[in-house]
Design a protein around this motif. Structure first.
Motif, PDB file in Angstrom:
ATOM      1  N   LEU A   1      70.374  52.828  55.997  1.00  0.00           N
ATOM      2  CA  LEU A   1      69.099  52.705  56.710  1.00  0.00           C
ATOM      3  C   LEU A   1      69.374  52.174  58.111  1.00  0.00           C
ATOM      4  O   LEU A   1      70.205  51.275  58.280  1.00  0.00           O
ATOM      5  CB  LEU A   1      68.187  51.698  56.012  1.00  0.00           C
ATOM      6  CG  LEU A   1      67.524  52.080  54.685  1.00  0.00           C
ATOM      7  CD1 LEU A   1      66.821  50.864  54.109  1.00  0.00           C
ATOM      8  CD2 LEU A   1      66.518  53.198  54.870  1.00  0.00           C
ATOM      9  N   GLY A   2      68.658  52.705  59.095  1.00  0.00           N
ATOM     10  CA  GLY A   2      68.819  52.174  60.447  1.00  0.00           C
ATOM     11  C   GLY A   2      67.746  52.724  61.357  1.00  0.00           C
ATOM     12  O   GLY A   2      67.027  53.674  61.000  1.00  0.00           O
ATOM     13  N   GLY A   3      67.599  52.114  62.531  1.00  0.00           N
ATOM     14  CA  GLY A   3      66.642  52.592  63.517  1.00  0.00           C
ATOM     15  C   GLY A   3      67.190  52.322  64.904  1.00  0.00           C
ATOM     16  O   GLY A   3      68.106  51.508  65.077  1.00  0.00           O
TER      17      GLY A   3
ATOM     18  N   VAL B   1      58.076  58.434  72.010  1.00  0.00           N
ATOM     19  CA  VAL B   1      58.259  59.585  71.118  1.00  0.00           C
ATOM     20  C   VAL B   1      59.165  59.208  69.960  1.00  0.00           C
ATOM     21  O   VAL B   1      60.257  58.670  70.163  1.00  0.00           O
ATOM     22  CB  VAL B   1      58.859  60.787  71.896  1.00  0.00           C
ATOM     23  CG1 VAL B   1      59.298  61.887  70.934  1.00  0.00           C
ATOM     24  CG2 VAL B   1      57.846  61.337  72.880  1.00  0.00           C
ATOM     25  N   ASP B   2      58.696  59.468  68.748  1.00  0.00           N
ATOM     26  CA  ASP B   2      59.553  59.366  67.573  1.00  0.00           C
ATOM     27  C   ASP B   2      60.253  60.716  67.433  1.00  0.00           C
ATOM     28  O   ASP B   2      59.624  61.721  67.095  1.00  0.00           O
ATOM     29  CB  ASP B   2      58.692  59.042  66.336  1.00  0.00           C
ATOM     30  CG  ASP B   2      59.519  58.939  65.050  1.00  0.00           C
ATOM     31  OD1 ASP B   2      60.596  59.550  64.987  1.00  0.00           O
ATOM     32  OD2 ASP B   2      59.062  58.261  64.111  1.00  0.00           O
ATOM     33  N   GLY B   3      61.536  60.736  67.729  1.00  0.00           N
ATOM     34  CA  GLY B   3      62.296  61.985  67.741  1.00  0.00           C
ATOM     35  C   GLY B   3      63.139  62.183  66.488  1.00  0.00           C
ATOM     36  O   GLY B   3      64.109  62.953  66.519  1.00  0.00           O
TER      37      GLY B   3
ATOM     38  N   ALA C   1      67.240  56.193  62.153  1.00  0.00           N
ATOM     39  CA  ALA C   1      68.653  56.611  62.085  1.00  0.00           C
ATOM     40  C   ALA C   1      69.074  56.893  60.653  1.00  0.00           C
ATOM     41  O   ALA C   1      70.134  57.476  60.402  1.00  0.00           O
ATOM     42  CB  ALA C   1      69.538  55.530  62.707  1.00  0.00           C
ATOM     43  N   THR C   2      68.206  56.483  59.724  1.00  0.00           N
ATOM     44  CA  THR C   2      68.393  56.754  58.293  1.00  0.00           C
ATOM     45  C   THR C   2      68.539  58.251  58.029  1.00  0.00           C
ATOM     46  O   THR C   2      69.158  58.648  57.041  1.00  0.00           O
ATOM     47  CB  THR C   2      67.124  56.260  57.547  1.00  0.00           C
ATOM     48  OG1 THR C   2      66.789  54.958  58.029  1.00  0.00           O
ATOM     49  CG2 THR C   2      67.298  56.245  56.062  1.00  0.00           C
ATOM     50  N   LYS C   3      67.953  59.068  58.893  1.00  0.00           N
ATOM     51  CA  LYS C   3      67.860  60.501  58.644  1.00  0.00           C
ATOM     52  C   LYS C   3      69.077  61.230  59.246  1.00  0.00           C
ATOM     53  O   LYS C   3      70.172  60.980  58.835  1.00  0.00           O
ATOM     54  CB  LYS C   3      66.534  61.034  59.195  1.00  0.00           C
ATOM     55  CG  LYS C   3      65.333  60.135  58.880  1.00  0.00           C
ATOM     56  CD  LYS C   3      65.088  60.016  57.385  1.00  0.00           C
ATOM     57  CE  LYS C   3      63.749  59.423  57.080  1.00  0.00           C
ATOM     58  NZ  LYS C   3      63.662  58.191  56.404  1.00  0.00           N
ATOM     59  N   TYR C   4      68.839  62.097  60.239  1.00  0.00           N
ATOM     60  CA  TYR C   4      69.931  62.939  60.727  1.00  0.00           C
ATOM     61  C   TYR C   4      71.039  62.150  61.432  1.00  0.00           C
ATOM     62  O   TYR C   4      72.188  62.564  61.426  1.00  0.00           O
ATOM     63  CB  TYR C   4      69.400  64.005  61.695  1.00  0.00           C
ATOM     64  CG  TYR C   4      68.603  65.074  61.021  1.00  0.00           C
ATOM     65  CD1 TYR C   4      69.228  66.057  60.258  1.00  0.00           C
ATOM     66  CD2 TYR C   4      67.221  65.106  61.134  1.00  0.00           C
ATOM     67  CE1 TYR C   4      68.493  67.054  59.638  1.00  0.00           C
ATOM     68  CE2 TYR C   4      66.475  66.095  60.524  1.00  0.00           C
ATOM     69  CZ  TYR C   4      67.120  67.070  59.768  1.00  0.00           C
ATOM     70  OH  TYR C   4      66.388  68.051  59.154  1.00  0.00           O
TER      71      TYR C   4
ATOM     72  N   ALA D   1      67.408  47.532  61.827  1.00  0.00           N
ATOM     73  CA  ALA D   1      67.791  47.709  60.427  1.00  0.00           C
ATOM     74  C   ALA D   1      67.139  48.924  59.787  1.00  0.00           C
ATOM     75  O   ALA D   1      67.586  49.378  58.738  1.00  0.00           O
ATOM     76  CB  ALA D   1      67.431  46.448  59.633  1.00  0.00           C
ATOM     77  N   SER D   2      66.077  49.455  60.384  1.00  0.00           N
ATOM     78  CA  SER D   2      65.419  50.659  59.855  1.00  0.00           C
ATOM     79  C   SER D   2      64.577  51.271  60.970  1.00  0.00           C
ATOM     80  O   SER D   2      64.332  50.615  62.002  1.00  0.00           O
ATOM     81  CB  SER D   2      64.516  50.313  58.660  1.00  0.00           C
ATOM     82  OG  SER D   2      63.410  49.555  59.098  1.00  0.00           O
ATOM     83  N   GLY D   3      64.096  52.480  60.724  1.00  0.00           N
ATOM     84  CA  GLY D   3      63.192  53.106  61.694  1.00  0.00           C
ATOM     85  C   GLY D   3      61.927  52.273  61.855  1.00  0.00           C
ATOM     86  O   GLY D   3      61.446  52.061  62.974  1.00  0.00           O
ATOM     87  N   MET D   4      61.362  51.805  60.737  1.00  0.00           N
ATOM     88  CA  MET D   4      60.138  51.007  60.828  1.00  0.00           C
ATOM     89  C   MET D   4      60.395  49.689  61.563  1.00  0.00           C
ATOM     90  O   MET D   4      59.529  49.204  62.297  1.00  0.00           O
ATOM     91  CB  MET D   4      59.554  50.735  59.433  1.00  0.00           C
ATOM     92  CG  MET D   4      58.815  51.911  58.814  1.00  0.00           C
ATOM     93  SD  MET D   4      57.675  52.776  59.925  1.00  0.00           S
ATOM     94  CE  MET D   4      56.553  51.480  60.404  1.00  0.00           C
ATOM     95  N   GLY D   5      61.581  49.106  61.357  1.00  0.00           N
ATOM     96  CA  GLY D   5      61.932  47.889  62.105  1.00  0.00           C
ATOM     97  C   GLY D   5      61.900  48.159  63.597  1.00  0.00           C
ATOM     98  O   GLY D   5      61.403  47.347  64.393  1.00  0.00           O
TER      99      GLY D   5
HETATM  100  C1  PLP Z   1      59.367  60.482  61.484  1.00  0.00           C
HETATM  101  C2  PLP Z   1      59.749  59.176  60.852  1.00  0.00           C
HETATM  102  N1  PLP Z   1      59.728  58.055  61.602  1.00  0.00           N
HETATM  103  C3  PLP Z   1      60.063  56.851  61.088  1.00  0.00           C
HETATM  104  C4  PLP Z   1      60.428  56.709  59.763  1.00  0.00           C
HETATM  105  C5  PLP Z   1      60.761  55.349  59.223  1.00  0.00           C
HETATM  106  O1  PLP Z   1      62.151  55.216  59.112  1.00  0.00           O
HETATM  107  P1  PLP Z   1      62.878  54.225  58.079  1.00  0.00           P
HETATM  108  O2  PLP Z   1      62.641  54.771  56.706  1.00  0.00           O
HETATM  109  O3  PLP Z   1      64.311  54.267  58.524  1.00  0.00           O
HETATM  110  O4  PLP Z   1      62.261  52.882  58.264  1.00  0.00           O
HETATM  111  C6  PLP Z   1      60.492  57.853  58.948  1.00  0.00           C
HETATM  112  C7  PLP Z   1      60.883  57.744  57.536  1.00  0.00           C
HETATM  113  O5  PLP Z   1      60.765  58.674  56.770  1.00  0.00           O
HETATM  114  C8  PLP Z   1      60.137  59.118  59.507  1.00  0.00           C
HETATM  115  O6  PLP Z   1      60.144  60.253  58.782  1.00  0.00           O
END
Ligand code: PLP
Length: 404
Positions: free
Chosen positions: A217-219, A182-184, A206-209, A87-91
């Protein structure tokens, strides 16, 4: 996956992987399977599905066809056996840690990290007996202890665009039998595919690019089938940060144009970096594509281009950074990144506000730093906007100087 999909180019995979016309209706766009549960059929089939003896959908917290299409697309773009969406990157990051680490394990990371990840590593995981320790790139191999289980790195880093060497991380991990992660998010698979450099797991906000339009929001986490099965059955099933099918639809649509958007983001970011370089208001321009970036050669060896993020350091700190931000007209003052429209933020007062000042400054997050997420508008217009805002910041700086 079609038989020849593995050999398709990036753009073809971005458009087609994971998606095919719906066999029942012929619908060309992937349907939004907005359902929580799936009919199991008779009791014997239900039992087989639950035992994993037959594949099929049972409940959308574990898998869903629309979400599945997004997972297959990302696996294809990263060159991974499997991907799991969240559901998010942090998830995604939390679920990966919870499914692969045990009490007593240590994470070694190369800093700096996104603030949310830093909070997870320093505030939350230690309550469950998992510790995290920051090390310098050159000390990574020597820092490994019997407790070390995971090596974690972001590249490029947020917000100062530092670069870490993926080969170094992969080599140390394989020598010591560790999981390399790696967080890409900043690079996207269009620019860097960490698995090609020997990394075990790549993850994204996945929220970003990937989504690319600032509306979802996604991950996602990608790696070997075996590891991703663990992440799905423990991290996703038991933690429950499941991506919703309607959001998966938006992310799928976003990823289909990732290659086109990234080309525009990269070209515009380079033009902005060039325009800012040498401007009297600015003491430093952080962009891995500049030849004097301290890790330019590493970036060039592992990135196909240098990304859409630029950070500017203003000579006179917060006042001139604020004057610049307030003078921008095409860049909105907001956190987040990777949107088609340009965004600008002041990390010291927003995303990095909670980081202790000493640490913040050591990472270069000064009061004078502004981070730009350069969008896909016309290059000419973005450059004009940045130039006039830099001039405004310079005038603000001049008024700060003692007169006479
Ligand atoms: C490099 C990076 N990783 C992870 C996250 C977390 O992603 P999310 O906001 O989708 O939970 C962010 C959010 O800004 C980020 O910049």
């Amino acid at each position: 996956m079609r038989d020849d999909e593995r050999h398709d180019g990036f753009a073809t995979r971005a458009v087609h992987a994971g998606q095919a016309p719906d066999p029942r209706t012929g619908a060309h766009a992937t349907p939004i399977h907005q359902t929580s549960t799936f009919v199991l059929g008779d009791v014997a089939r239900g039992e087989r599905l639950f035992a994993g003896d037959e594949s099929g959908y049972v409940y959308s917290r574990i898998a869903n066809p629309t979400v599945r299409a997004f997972e297959e697309k990302l696996a294809a773009l990263e060159g991974a056996e499997e991907a799991v969406a969240f559901a998010s990157g942090m998830g995604a990051i939390a679920a990966l840690c919870l499914s692969t680490l045990r009490s007593g394990d240590e994470i070694l990371f190369l800093g700096p990290l996104y603030g949310g990840t830093r909070g997870l590593f320093h505030d939350l995981l230690p309550r469950f007996g998992v510790t995290a320790r920051r090390v310098d790139d050159d000390d990574l191999a020597a820092a490994v202890t019997p407790q070390t289980r995971m090596l974690y790195v972001e590249t490029p880093t947020n917000p100062t665009l530092g670069i870490h060497d993926l080969r170094l991380v992969a080599d140390v991990a394989s020598t010591h039998g560790l999981l390399s992660v790696v967080d890409g998010t900043f690079a996207t698979p269009y620019l860097t595919r960490p698995l090609e450099h020997g990394i075990d797991v790549v993850l994204h906000s996945a929220t970003k690019y990937l989504g690319g339009h600032g509306d979802a929001l996604g991950g996602v986490v990608a790696g070997s089938q075996e590891l991703m099965d663990e992440v799905r059955l423990e991290g996703l099933r038991h933690v429950g940060a499941a991506l919703s099918p309607s959001i998966a639809f938006l992310l799928l649509r976003g990823v289909r144009t990732l290659h086109l958007r990234m080309r525009a983001h990269c070209a515009n970011a380079r033009a902005i970096a060039d325009a800012a370089l040498g401007h009297p208001a600015v003491s430093a321009v952080h962009y891995p594509g500049l030849p004097d970036h301290p890790r330019h050669a590493v970036a060039a060896s592992q990135m196909d281009d240098f990304g859409g993020m630029v950070a500017l350091e203003f000579v006179h700190g917060r006042e001139s950074a604020a004057a610049f931000l307030e003078a921008l007209t095409l860049f909105d003052h907001a956190v987040s990144l990777g949107d088609v429209s340009s965004l600008a933020c002041h990390p010291a007062s927003t995303t990095h506000q909670v980081v202790e000042e000493e640490l913040r400054l050591a990472d270069g997050v000064t009061e004078g730093l502004v981070r730009l997420s350069v969008g896909i508008e016309d290059e000419r217009d973005l450059v004009r906007d940045v130039r006039q805002a830099l001039d405004r910041a310079a005038r603000a700086e001049a008024s700060l100087l003692p007169s006479g």
